[in-house]
Design a protein around this motif. Sequence first.
Motif, mmCIF file in Angstrom:
data_model
loop_
_atom_site.group_PDB
_atom_site.id
_atom_site.type_symbol
_atom_site.label_atom_id
_atom_site.label_comp_id
_atom_site.label_asym_id
_atom_site.label_seq_id
_atom_site.Cartn_x
_atom_site.Cartn_y
_atom_site.Cartn_z
ATOM 1 N N LYS A 26 39.004 49.357 67.118
ATOM 2 C CA LYS A 26 40.348 49.338 67.000
ATOM 3 C C LYS A 26 40.980 50.548 66.628
ATOM 4 O O LYS A 26 42.264 50.671 66.291
ATOM 5 C CB LYS A 26 40.382 48.318 65.772
ATOM 6 N N MET A 27 40.048 51.512 66.605
ATOM 7 C CA MET A 27 40.895 52.883 66.277
ATOM 8 C C MET A 27 41.763 53.577 67.508
ATOM 9 O O MET A 27 41.399 53.242 68.507
ATOM 10 C CB MET A 27 39.898 54.071 65.979
ATOM 11 N N THR A 28 42.902 53.769 67.040
ATOM 12 C CA THR A 28 43.815 54.391 68.213
ATOM 13 C C THR A 28 43.713 55.741 68.539
ATOM 14 O O THR A 28 43.214 56.370 67.352
ATOM 15 C CB THR A 28 45.238 53.871 67.827
ATOM 16 N N PRO A 29 44.426 56.041 69.482
ATOM 17 C CA PRO A 29 44.447 57.761 69.782
ATOM 18 C C PRO A 29 45.001 58.302 68.737
ATOM 19 O O PRO A 29 44.798 59.526 68.053
ATOM 20 C CB PRO A 29 44.852 57.823 70.968
ATOM 21 N N LYS A 30 46.345 57.764 68.486
ATOM 22 C CA LYS A 30 47.196 58.369 67.154
ATOM 23 C C LYS A 30 46.252 58.492 65.890
ATOM 24 O O LYS A 30 46.302 59.424 65.218
ATOM 25 C CB LYS A 30 48.006 57.534 66.950
ATOM 26 N N ALA A 31 45.603 57.457 65.551
ATOM 27 C CA ALA A 31 44.805 57.494 64.240
ATOM 28 C C ALA A 31 43.623 58.504 64.390
ATOM 29 O O ALA A 31 43.453 59.364 63.383
ATOM 30 C CB ALA A 31 44.097 55.996 64.000
ATOM 31 N N LEU A 32 43.136 58.621 65.614
ATOM 32 C CA LEU A 32 41.865 59.715 65.477
ATOM 33 C C LEU A 32 42.577 60.979 65.447
ATOM 34 O O LEU A 32 42.138 61.840 64.762
ATOM 35 C CB LEU A 32 41.224 59.337 66.964
ATOM 36 N N GLY A 33 43.736 61.167 66.106
ATOM 37 C CA GLY A 33 44.512 62.550 66.111
ATOM 38 C C GLY A 33 44.861 62.863 64.674
ATOM 39 O O GLY A 33 44.878 64.051 64.246
ATOM 40 N N PHE B 144 37.150 53.178 62.515
ATOM 41 C CA PHE B 144 36.937 52.627 63.806
ATOM 42 C C PHE B 144 37.301 51.178 64.165
ATOM 43 O O PHE B 144 37.540 50.867 64.944
ATOM 44 C CB PHE B 144 35.586 52.948 64.212
ATOM 45 N N THR B 145 36.467 50.402 63.119
ATOM 46 C CA THR B 145 36.666 49.054 63.230
ATOM 47 C C THR B 145 37.931 48.228 62.816
ATOM 48 O O THR B 145 38.240 47.259 62.962
ATOM 49 C CB THR B 145 35.584 48.153 62.624
ATOM 50 N N SER B 146 38.442 48.955 61.692
ATOM 51 C CA SER B 146 39.800 48.129 61.247
ATOM 52 C C SER B 146 41.373 48.688 61.817
ATOM 53 O O SER B 146 42.145 48.160 61.774
ATOM 54 C CB SER B 146 39.907 48.818 59.612
ATOM 55 N N GLY B 147 41.262 50.119 62.479
ATOM 56 C CA GLY B 147 42.305 50.467 63.142
ATOM 57 C C GLY B 147 43.244 51.058 62.118
ATOM 58 O O GLY B 147 44.308 51.283 62.361
ATOM 59 N N ALA B 148 42.815 51.366 60.702
ATOM 60 C CA ALA B 148 43.867 51.855 59.961
ATOM 61 C C ALA B 148 44.167 53.249 60.100
ATOM 62 O O ALA B 148 43.390 53.879 60.643
ATOM 63 C CB ALA B 148 43.068 51.591 58.329
ATOM 64 N N MET B 149 45.333 53.767 59.616
ATOM 65 C CA MET B 149 45.882 55.033 59.726
ATOM 66 C C MET B 149 45.065 55.914 58.617
ATOM 67 O O MET B 149 45.163 55.446 57.562
ATOM 68 C CB MET B 149 47.294 55.172 59.578
ATOM 69 N N PRO B 150 44.395 56.959 58.934
ATOM 70 C CA PRO B 150 43.732 57.554 58.126
ATOM 71 C C PRO B 150 44.411 58.005 56.778
ATOM 72 O O PRO B 150 43.776 57.920 55.453
ATOM 73 C CB PRO B 150 43.097 58.900 58.958
ATOM 74 N N ASP B 151 45.646 58.671 57.002
ATOM 75 C CA ASP B 151 46.342 59.202 55.940
ATOM 76 C C ASP B 151 46.662 58.235 54.834
ATOM 77 O O ASP B 151 46.462 57.982 53.585
ATOM 78 C CB ASP B 151 47.573 59.912 56.204
ATOM 79 N N VAL B 152 47.037 56.895 55.413
ATOM 80 C CA VAL B 152 47.324 55.571 54.453
ATOM 81 C C VAL B 152 45.829 55.351 53.923
ATOM 82 O O VAL B 152 46.016 55.062 52.501
ATOM 83 C CB VAL B 152 48.007 54.503 55.377
ATOM 84 N N TYR B 153 44.858 55.239 54.702
ATOM 85 C CA TYR B 153 43.665 54.626 54.030
ATOM 86 C C TYR B 153 43.144 55.485 52.829
ATOM 87 O O TYR B 153 42.668 55.179 51.856
ATOM 88 C CB TYR B 153 42.629 54.681 55.339
ATOM 89 N N VAL B 154 43.414 56.921 53.211
ATOM 90 C CA VAL B 154 42.863 57.887 52.104
ATOM 91 C C VAL B 154 43.634 57.899 50.872
ATOM 92 O O VAL B 154 42.904 57.746 49.786
ATOM 93 C CB VAL B 154 42.796 59.438 52.609
ATOM 94 N N ARG B 155 44.978 57.562 50.832
ATOM 95 C CA ARG B 155 45.607 57.353 49.762
ATOM 96 C C ARG B 155 45.232 56.257 48.931
ATOM 97 O O ARG B 155 45.045 56.241 47.816
ATOM 98 C CB ARG B 155 46.899 57.443 50.023
ATOM 99 N N GLU B 156 45.170 55.064 49.864
ATOM 100 C CA GLU B 156 44.842 53.628 49.076
ATOM 101 C C GLU B 156 43.657 53.735 48.512
ATOM 102 O O GLU B 156 43.251 53.038 47.416
ATOM 103 C CB GLU B 156 44.891 52.431 50.296
ATOM 104 N N LYS B 157 42.767 54.496 48.903
ATOM 105 C CA LYS B 157 41.149 54.502 48.603
ATOM 106 C C LYS B 157 40.908 55.730 47.446
ATOM 107 O O LYS B 157 39.761 55.843 47.011
ATOM 108 C CB LYS B 157 40.207 54.499 49.614
ATOM 109 N N GLY B 158 42.110 56.379 47.384
ATOM 110 C CA GLY B 158 41.832 57.540 46.378
ATOM 111 C C GLY B 158 40.734 58.697 46.648
ATOM 112 O O GLY B 158 40.116 59.270 45.950
ATOM 113 N N LEU B 159 40.802 59.079 47.964
ATOM 114 C CA LEU B 159 39.683 59.844 48.639
ATOM 115 C C LEU B 159 40.388 61.081 48.949
ATOM 116 O O LEU B 159 39.327 61.758 49.522
ATOM 117 C CB LEU B 159 39.170 58.954 50.003
ATOM 118 N N GLY B 160 41.402 61.494 48.441
ATOM 119 C CA GLY B 160 41.982 62.666 48.677
ATOM 120 C C GLY B 160 40.970 64.014 48.238
ATOM 121 O O GLY B 160 40.403 63.874 47.190
#
Length: 481
Positions: free
Chosen positions: A371-378, A402-418
């Motif tokens: 479910k990962m899009t090219p935009k998400a990987l970029g 890869f399996t959720s299709g989440a946008m990485p910047d949003v995912y990182v902020r929501e999970k506090g992984l910065g």
Amino acid sequence: MGAYEAVIGLEVHVQLATDSKLFCSCPTKFGQPPNTNVCEVCAGMPGALPSPNRRAIRYAATVGLAVNCAINRRSRFDRKNYFYPDLPAGYQISQFELPICEHGWLDVEADGATRRIGITRIHMENDAGKNIHAPAENASYVDLNRAGTPLVEIVSEPDMRSAAEAVAYLRALHGIVTYLGVSDGNMEEGSFRCDANVSIRPRGQAELGTRTELKNLNSFRNVQRAIEFEIARQEDILEDGGAVVQETRLYDAVKNVTLAMRGKEEAQDYRYFPDPDLLPVVISEEELAAWTAALPELPRERARRFMDMTGLPAADVEALVQNRGLADFFETAAAEAEPRKVAALILGPLLRECHARELPLSPDKCPDVWKMTPKALGTLARVIDEGLISAKIAGDIFGDLFTSGAMPDVYVREKGLGQISDAGALEAAVDGVIAANPAEVESYRGGKTKLMSFFVGQVMRATRGKANPALVNELLARKLA
């Protein structure tokens, strides 16, 4: 250099990705219950008349255009007469004197050099069915679902001199037909298979040796091993004073041997004659011009462009272009970030995900999982480059992205992984690691500078992988000095 030189030519059978068979409207879908995709035409019933599949003709001509063939504006179907239990009509409809494509070539890289392999002809024909043998029942069964499926046979000149060259040529053809979309190229299902004609001759001799034909090789590895075995077998025969027999042989992949199957037929044995039920195939100038204009960028040209774009070595670029879906994915993702860094994510974590999950290397083939899009990987490549997260964290979360299709910047902020890139925040962690390891500090200052990786690892552990590695190295170097 050995005393003998191998001479190899390949006959490659490519199943065309049409919805219906070559001369009837029966479907070509693989894996259906036996004898369900059958009608009077593909069952060879007397009086049943064939009708050519226009899309198959276009696909065949497109393959010819992609491998530099001359396209014959007028070609003809012929009957090739021989008996097989899975060929009910008692003959195959093929092309003999007037094939659809002739006189092409394909450049391949093998053994550190570029070789031009001539292509004698490409012709259309209908496939036979399938024999299913049941030794326990002392019986054989016939499934006619495949009978009548459209094929092109691509016949090379005997221009290959090693198994490696044969495999390179086969891989190049496979890439072309899948990029064109004229075949799925599935070797396990028989959509792409080849026969290899192999002979040897004393090195420097112009006259060809006696050839054997290796039938129905259906993987690149089997092609390589079968040809290598056959070359060695023929060398042993000649060294012992014997003579190679012209015959058709089968390859046993388990034992890695070739075994005699039958005597090899010649063209006259098939008693070719024009099929009286089919008119000649005539291609107009307008059709040919439209098919030529519609050709996509092919793997070899795309690899050159990707190499210029990324500066990556040839082997990495070949991995990127091996599948059109993967290459399209990379190209779209590369618009979002630096192409070389996008390529690193594809060649590393993305390919690992696909291999671990046994997925095809194309997102459209497995949309329920990939479910990962090219935009998400970029975007992931960009946020790593900008220091929002470390490469280690990116690797840790890649499976979820890869399996959720989440946008990485949003995912990182929501999970506090910065990533921690504040020097003040990291200084306390660095000081703590130095204070906790006095013996290692003394050894480092005594000249064992390789301990730097130990200190970096301890800081990364203390910050749960969130520390900016470059900043950690800078702080440690200053404080340890």
